[in-house]
Scaffold this active site. Structure first.
Site, PDB file in Angstrom:
ATOM      1  N   HIS A  43      19.227  58.066   4.268  1.00  0.00           N
ATOM      2  CA  HIS A  43      18.153  59.049   4.352  1.00  0.00           C
ATOM      3  C   HIS A  43      18.173  59.683   5.738  1.00  0.00           C
ATOM      4  CE1 HIS A  43      15.389  57.240   1.009  1.00  0.00           C
ATOM      5  NE2 HIS A  43      16.667  57.198   0.670  1.00  0.00           N
ATOM      6  N   GLU A  67      15.842  60.158   7.889  1.00  0.00           N
ATOM      7  CA  GLU A  67      15.113  59.373   8.893  1.00  0.00           C
ATOM      8  C   GLU A  67      15.925  58.188   9.388  1.00  0.00           C
ATOM      9  OE1 GLU A  67      11.963  60.170   5.590  1.00  0.00           O
ATOM     10  OE2 GLU A  67      14.143  60.065   5.730  1.00  0.00           O
ATOM     11  N   CYS A 103       9.706  57.605   2.676  1.00  0.00           N
ATOM     12  CA  CYS A 103       9.630  56.633   1.586  1.00  0.00           C
ATOM     13  C   CYS A 103       9.287  55.263   2.185  1.00  0.00           C
ATOM     14  CB  CYS A 103      10.964  56.588   0.849  1.00  0.00           C
ATOM     15  SG  CYS A 103      12.289  55.767   1.790  1.00  0.00           S
ATOM     16  N   CYS A 155      12.019  53.940   4.700  1.00  0.00           N
ATOM     17  CA  CYS A 155      12.029  54.612   5.998  1.00  0.00           C
ATOM     18  C   CYS A 155      10.769  54.280   6.795  1.00  0.00           C
ATOM     19  CB  CYS A 155      12.172  56.111   5.810  1.00  0.00           C
ATOM     20  SG  CYS A 155      13.787  56.569   5.119  1.00  0.00           S
TER      21      CYS A 155
END
Length: 158
Positions: free
Chosen positions: A59, A61, A89, A92
């Site tokens: 991801h 992040e 999410c 993260c």
């Protein structure tokens, strides 16, 4: 001490994160971008790369947090602000807590996986010993528009 920025500075940094999201879109990845800012400098940046890397943890992040930790040579990301185009999410958000991230600024809400209250509220759960200060909805329309364009493009391909 949490480094804070004015609304205009937050918007300017979010524009940089949006540029990362556009890179993801160019590579047919979900257009989410993130940057880690430390004392006025970008020390980590990322965009979603799950498809390219065949990695469910790739991801935006996570990539930006990893780069920031390498830059600082420390897993504790004190004095770092993370700018992300989408509400994080749970994975993260958990990484942000583990990194002792003091501040998160994000754009659009995530009604499917959001961990800042849209689905669950990981970032301010009282049980954790660290809480991330959150500013949401910065350039929300721009971030949401990118996501809508991307998913419209996918539907049209079918």
């Amino acid at each position: 001490m949490i480094e804070t920025f004015s609304e205009q500075e937050d918007e300017a940094w979010m524009e940089v994160a949006l540029a990362q999201a556009r890179r993801a879109m160019e590579q047919e990845e979900v257009p989410v971008g993130a940057i880690a800012v430390y004392h006025g400098h970008v020390i980590g940046s990322g965009f979603n790369r799950k498809e390219e890397l065949h990695d469910p943890t790739a991801h935006a992040e996570m990539i930006a947090l990893r780069e920031a930790a390498v830059f600082l040579q420390n897993w504790r990301l004190l004095d770092v602000t993370l700018y992300c185009t989408l509400e994080p999410c749970p994975m993260c958000a958990g990484a942000m807590i583990q990194a002792r991230l003091p501040r998160l600024v994000y754009g659009a809400r995530d009604t499917r996986f959001g961990a800042d209250g849209s689905i669950v509220d990981v970032l301010s759960a009282k049980a954790f010993n660290h809480h991330v200060a959150v500013i949401s909805s910065v350039l929300e329309t721009e971030a949401a528009d990118l996501l809508q364009q991307f998913f419209r493009m996918l539907r049209n391909k079918k």
